[in-house]
Design a protein around this motif. Structure first.
Motif, mmCIF file in Angstrom:
data_model
loop_
_atom_site.group_PDB
_atom_site.id
_atom_site.type_symbol
_atom_site.label_atom_id
_atom_site.label_comp_id
_atom_site.label_asym_id
_atom_site.label_seq_id
_atom_site.Cartn_x
_atom_site.Cartn_y
_atom_site.Cartn_z
ATOM 1 N N LYS A 190 24.179 48.723 16.280
ATOM 2 C CA LYS A 190 22.786 48.356 16.287
ATOM 3 C C LYS A 190 22.648 46.882 16.609
ATOM 4 C CE LYS A 190 18.543 49.149 13.751
ATOM 5 N NZ LYS A 190 17.927 49.742 12.567
ATOM 6 N N GLY A 191 21.702 46.558 17.500
ATOM 7 C CA GLY A 191 21.464 45.176 17.845
ATOM 8 C C GLY A 191 22.236 44.715 19.058
ATOM 9 N N THR A 192 23.210 45.462 19.557
ATOM 10 C CA THR A 192 23.937 45.063 20.755
ATOM 11 C C THR A 192 23.183 45.530 21.980
ATOM 12 O OG1 THR A 192 25.231 47.076 20.690
ATOM 13 C CG2 THR A 192 26.130 45.170 19.551
ATOM 14 N N ALA A 193 23.574 45.021 23.152
ATOM 15 C CA ALA A 193 22.854 45.327 24.377
ATOM 16 C C ALA A 193 23.153 46.745 24.835
ATOM 17 C CB ALA A 193 23.237 44.329 25.460
ATOM 18 N N GLY A 194 22.122 47.413 25.354
ATOM 19 C CA GLY A 194 22.318 48.682 26.021
ATOM 20 C C GLY A 194 22.424 49.892 25.145
ATOM 21 N N THR A 195 21.978 49.857 23.891
ATOM 22 C CA THR A 195 22.096 51.045 23.039
ATOM 23 C C THR A 195 21.146 52.153 23.453
ATOM 24 O OG1 THR A 195 20.574 50.003 21.479
ATOM 25 C CG2 THR A 195 22.931 49.780 21.029
ATOM 26 N N LEU A 196 20.027 51.804 24.083
ATOM 27 C CA LEU A 196 19.076 52.824 24.505
ATOM 28 C C LEU A 196 19.376 53.357 25.905
ATOM 29 C CD1 LEU A 196 16.461 54.331 23.767
ATOM 30 C CD2 LEU A 196 15.185 52.438 24.790
ATOM 31 N N ALA A 197 20.017 52.531 26.755
ATOM 32 C CA ALA A 197 20.234 52.912 28.152
ATOM 33 C C ALA A 197 20.974 54.232 28.321
ATOM 34 C CB ALA A 197 20.981 51.790 28.879
ATOM 35 N N ASP A 302 29.907 61.428 25.156
ATOM 36 C CA ASP A 302 30.508 60.102 24.993
ATOM 37 C C ASP A 302 30.685 59.847 23.504
ATOM 38 O OD1 ASP A 302 31.360 57.521 25.033
ATOM 39 O OD2 ASP A 302 29.796 56.776 26.370
ATOM 40 N N ARG A 303 31.932 59.752 23.077
ATOM 41 C CA ARG A 303 32.233 59.593 21.656
ATOM 42 C C ARG A 303 31.660 58.294 21.095
ATOM 43 N NH1 ARG A 303 33.098 62.503 17.214
ATOM 44 N NH2 ARG A 303 34.428 61.416 15.702
ATOM 45 N N ALA A 304 31.498 57.283 21.958
ATOM 46 C CA ALA A 304 30.964 56.004 21.482
ATOM 47 C C ALA A 304 29.524 56.112 21.008
ATOM 48 C CB ALA A 304 31.073 54.954 22.586
ATOM 49 N N LEU A 305 28.819 57.183 21.398
ATOM 50 C CA LEU A 305 27.423 57.342 21.012
ATOM 51 C C LEU A 305 27.256 57.958 19.629
ATOM 52 C CD1 LEU A 305 25.896 58.629 24.375
ATOM 53 C CD2 LEU A 305 25.784 56.327 23.413
ATOM 54 N N VAL A 306 28.346 58.282 18.960
ATOM 55 C CA VAL A 306 28.246 58.895 17.633
ATOM 56 C C VAL A 306 27.487 57.984 16.679
ATOM 57 C CG1 VAL A 306 29.570 59.619 15.617
ATOM 58 C CG2 VAL A 306 30.291 60.331 17.899
ATOM 59 N N SER A 307 27.737 56.674 16.768
ATOM 60 C CA SER A 307 27.088 55.725 15.862
ATOM 61 C C SER A 307 25.934 54.990 16.528
ATOM 62 C CB SER A 307 28.116 54.715 15.348
ATOM 63 O OG SER A 307 28.757 54.054 16.431
ATOM 64 N N ASN A 308 25.433 55.490 17.653
ATOM 65 C CA ASN A 308 24.281 54.863 18.292
ATOM 66 C C ASN A 308 23.101 54.872 17.327
ATOM 67 O OD1 ASN A 308 21.659 55.017 19.956
ATOM 68 N ND2 ASN A 308 23.180 54.381 21.466
ATOM 69 N N PRO A 309 22.462 53.723 17.085
ATOM 70 C CA PRO A 309 21.420 53.673 16.045
ATOM 71 C C PRO A 309 20.236 54.578 16.321
ATOM 72 C CG PRO A 309 21.480 51.628 17.318
ATOM 73 C CD PRO A 309 22.703 52.406 17.694
ATOM 74 N N TYR A 310 19.890 54.763 17.601
ATOM 75 C CA TYR A 310 18.765 55.644 17.910
ATOM 76 C C TYR A 310 19.111 57.099 17.597
ATOM 77 C CZ TYR A 310 16.854 51.604 20.383
ATOM 78 O OH TYR A 310 16.362 50.369 20.694
ATOM 79 N N LEU A 311 20.328 57.520 17.934
ATOM 80 C CA LEU A 311 20.734 58.893 17.619
ATOM 81 C C LEU A 311 20.909 59.098 16.122
ATOM 82 C CD1 LEU A 311 23.312 59.767 20.430
ATOM 83 C CD2 LEU A 311 20.923 60.466 20.240
ATOM 84 N N VAL A 312 21.436 58.085 15.436
ATOM 85 C CA VAL A 312 21.607 58.196 13.983
ATOM 86 C C VAL A 312 20.256 58.374 13.302
ATOM 87 C CG1 VAL A 312 22.301 56.933 11.922
ATOM 88 C CG2 VAL A 312 23.791 56.944 13.926
ATOM 89 N N GLU A 313 19.271 57.572 13.723
ATOM 90 C CA GLU A 313 17.934 57.683 13.140
ATOM 91 C C GLU A 313 17.325 59.047 13.426
ATOM 92 O OE1 GLU A 313 13.560 55.471 13.359
ATOM 93 O OE2 GLU A 313 15.207 54.847 14.669
ATOM 94 N N LEU A 314 17.484 59.542 14.643
ATOM 95 C CA LEU A 314 16.946 60.857 15.000
ATOM 96 C C LEU A 314 17.602 61.962 14.179
ATOM 97 C CD1 LEU A 314 15.277 62.721 16.880
ATOM 98 C CD2 LEU A 314 17.208 62.658 18.476
#
Length: 732
Positions: A190-197, A302-314
């Motif tokens: 969370k807070g790093t660049a490109g989490t929504l892209a 993409d395994r890196a998206l497991v902790s993506n803040p937008y997906l976690v919140e959803l």
């Protein structure tokens, strides 16, 4: 032509946080329309850093948040160009316009000129407290934009056409189309660049019904569609709960809204569409399942998206919604009443002191002392088999009763849940571990989703139950550590947990009480009260007591722990009420009325039997049981024994200055310990003071074991132990 415009109003009224408009124009079209009151001190440096990272090849994706307008500017490097997307995460979540591409050099030139001009203006008119940090934040990115950069290595992209069909004849499906850039190592932080892209992949979402494979379709990026649908699903569940007649589902990109008649269980697309059968509860459940399925689909790609803040919140919103939708299930008859088994060991654990004659005086000697315990004001002091156990939010330590030696210690950054018998569960960002007894090694460990745990831990029927953030109930298998079930009550800030027979009882400050089957976590009943609950449910035979209230209005509820059927509710007209205490066929409750202490006694039907003035000073008060009586204590150290008949057998006055809060009395070996600045040992029959031990004003917990050893924990983190030295008796 690319141009960035910044408003000038902030120059006329310079402040520590300049607010003004910002526009990103491409051939005269503003991509950031609506961004009129943004914090320029945050947005401009973020934009310069994002473009610099994309330009130099540090990141293939970048993101700039415009919080006041709820806009997210997403930048993707595509060869010599940069693709720009503007997503609005307000209601409804949507793309502001189709993606546009701009030459990277043209974008760099515009951003560099804007950043330098803004820095010069700030240095000229803004306070020094603002210009100095901004100059430091913009210096390095502006230098990077001024240097030539080689084209970055192309990030691996792959065409994606992932289609997920509805899991049932009535449900939602979705399709992801286009290319998905890999999120990279920082894509989930969370807070790093490109989490929504990585989530803004084009596609569609549709509703399937029996005989109608695409009864309703939304052509828009599935993530934004599902994000909005999950929000509307929460509102839909609320509408069903409140018994509303109609509801409208209208996410961005839908050709026609979905109109629901909640009374008749029907729906239609648009005002003139053909009606079809669709219940509100079924639709809400399908929407929540859709959110979980989409999060899983992105994580698979993409395994890196497991902790993506937008997906976690959803995913969290959908899990909570499904938990709330789980209706009560009729309890199986074979389980019978939820009643705790009677144990004779507790009755015989603390026999009276064997002394000739009548006990007159006791003398206690300091045995040992431990300092430096963390978060003592939030700690619980328990009694284990070999000595006291101090349980803080992030630390649990057990000490030997003989010399204070440390028997075991458990510490973890995301919390420790521990019980008096040595069982403990620790949590960090990636792992949850289980411990038993004194061993240093964990008995089991598993991957963890990063939620905090503890400090409460209950062990029942092969399960370890704890709370996360004092809200979510989590149950682990004691032998293997497998998470058996989890309950996250919606719209809740605080939960309280206890077990009774085959039930886990959960009360919440949102006014709900849940009865769960311990074996599988199935909600057997859910009951709503008009006031928020306050404190743990108290088992009483096959029923339980629960205190609820707000402000000056309080009530006591009695309900069946097996079915959840309420037996009675009593409003006692008290303020600052204590936790209810059942003794035999009576229920006791202490509180204040017109600033005077009152003890109230109710019968098993909730009818008042008697009430007595306490004369113990101001509340709050704490209650502790005695055979056919109750001991009431106050923060000042004053105490009184009141018999079940209403007779006040004895009363002792204050013992120094008031403590932080009222603590219940402890009885061991036929001696009652009354907490206060000076802890007093009292004869429970006649009220004679047998001994006094100085504990201090910071006393937060008191325990006494079967050998009449005393343990005091104060707010400075000091744990003191005292033993019985000598006793004086009178032989007649």
């Amino acid at each position: 032509m690319t141009r960035i415009r910044i408003g000038h109003r902030w120059k006329r009224e310079p402040s520590a946080s300049p607010l003004d408009s910002i526009a990103l124009e491409l051939d005269g079209v503003d991509l950031l329309s609506g961004a009129v009151e943004e914090s320029l001190a945050e947005v401009v440096p973020a934009l310069v850093r994002a473009v610099a990272s994309v330009y130099t090849g540090g990141q293939g994706m970048a993101q700039v948040s415009l919080s006041e307008a709820h806009l997210e500017l997403v930048l993707r490097r595509v060869g010599p160009q940069v693709e720009l997307l503007v997503a609005n995460l307000a209601r409804p979540a949507r793309l502001m316009r189709p993606p546009v591409k701009v030459d990277v050099d043209e974008l760099v030139q515009a951003v560099r000129a804007t950043g330098a001009r803004f820095l010069a203006d700030v240095t000229k008119v803004a306070p020094r407290t603002l210009s100095a940090p901004l100059a430091q934040a913009l210096a390095d990115p502006l230098k990077q934009l001024g240097r030539p950069a080689r084209p970055p290595d192309e990030e691996p992209t792959r065409p994606v056409v992932k289609r997920v069909e509805p899991p049932a004849p009535m449900g939602f499906g979705f399709e992801l189309r286009g290319t998905t850039p890999r999120a990279g190592r920082d894509g989930g932080k969370k807070g790093t660049a490109g989490t929504l892209a990585p989530l803004l992949t084009a596609g569609e979402t549709w509703l399937a019904l029996p005989g109608r494979p695409e009864a309703w379709k939304v052509l828009a990026p599935p993530f934004l569609t599902v994000l909005e649908l999950s929000r509307q699903a929460v509102e839909l569940a609320r509408a069903v709960e409140l018994g509303e007649a109609r509801f409208e589902l209208a996410p961005a990109g839908a050709r026609a809204p979905l109109l629901l008649d909640l009374k008749d269980g029907k729906a239609k697309t648009g005002r003139t569409g053909t009606a079809f059968m669709l219940s509100g509860t079924g639709l809400a459940a399908a929407l929540f399942h859709l959110g979980e399925a989409l999060a899983a689909a992105f994580a698979e790609e993409d395994r890196a998206l497991v902790s993506n803040p937008y997906l976690v919140e959803l995913a969290e919103r959908c899990r909570e919604g499904l938990s709330h939708l789980r209706g009560a299930v009729e309890p199986p008859e074979r389980t019978g009443a939820a009643r705790e088994k009677r144990s004779r060991s507790a009755e015989n654990a603390s026999k009276p002191l064997k002394v000739p004659g009548r006990l007159r005086r006791l003398r206690f000697e300091k045995l040992w002392q431990q300092r430096g315990l963390e978060d003592a004001d939030e700690s619980r002091l328990l009694l284990g088999r070999h000595g006291p156990v101090c349980c803080a939010p992030h630390l649990a330590v057990a000490f030997s009763r003989k010399d204070g030696a440390r028997l075991w210690k458990r510490a973890a950054p995301l919390g420790v849940a521990a019980a008096a018998d040595g069982h403990a569960v620790t949590a960090d960002v990636s792992r949850v571990c289980g411990f038993t007894g004194r061993g240093d090694g964990a008995r089991w460990l598993h991957d963890h989703d990063g939620i905090p745990l503890g400090p409460l831990l209950l062990r029942k029927d092969g399960l370890l139950l704890t709370l996360s953030e004092d809200r979510t109930v989590v149950a682990f298998a004691a032998a293997t550590g497998r998470e058996v079930w989890r309950l996250a009550p919606p719209r809740t800030q605080r939960s309280w947990l206890t077990t009774q027979g085959h039930r886990a009882l959960v009360t919440t400050d949102s006014g709900y009480v849940y009865g769960l089957d311990l074996e599988d976590g199935q909600v057997r009943f859910r009951m709503r009260a008009p006031l928020p609950f306050h404190g743990q449910p108290v088992p009483w035979g096959r029923r339980f007591l629960a205190l609820l209230g707000r402000g000056s209005r309080w009530a006591l509820l009695l309900a069946d722990a097996h079915t959840g059927e309420a037996a009675w509710t009593h409003e006692p007209d008290l303020t600052h009420p204590s936790a209810p205490l059942p003794v035999g066929s009576r229920v006791f409750l202490a509180g204040e009325r017109e600033r005077e202490g009152v003890l109230l006694c109710l019968d098993k039907k909730g009818q008042p039997v008697w009430e007595r003035p306490l004369n113990l000073g101001p509340g709050p008060y704490a209650l502790a049981p005695l055979p056919r009586a109750v001991v009431v204590t106050s923060a000042s150290g004053a105490a009184a024994r009141v018999a079940a008949s209403g007779t006040i057998d004895w009363r002792v006055g204050a013992a120094g200055e008031p403590l932080i809060g009222a603590l219940p009395a402890r009885t061991a070996r036929g001696v009652t310990l009354v907490p206060g600045e000076r802890v007093r040992a009292v004869d429970p029959r006649g009220g004679q003071v047998l001994a006094e031990v100085h504990a201090g004003l910071g006393l937060v917990a008191l325990q006494a074991d079967v050998r009449l050893n005393l343990y005091f924990l104060d707010d400075t983190g000091m744990l003191s132990a005292y033993r019985l030295g000598t006793h004086f008796t009178v032989v007649e």
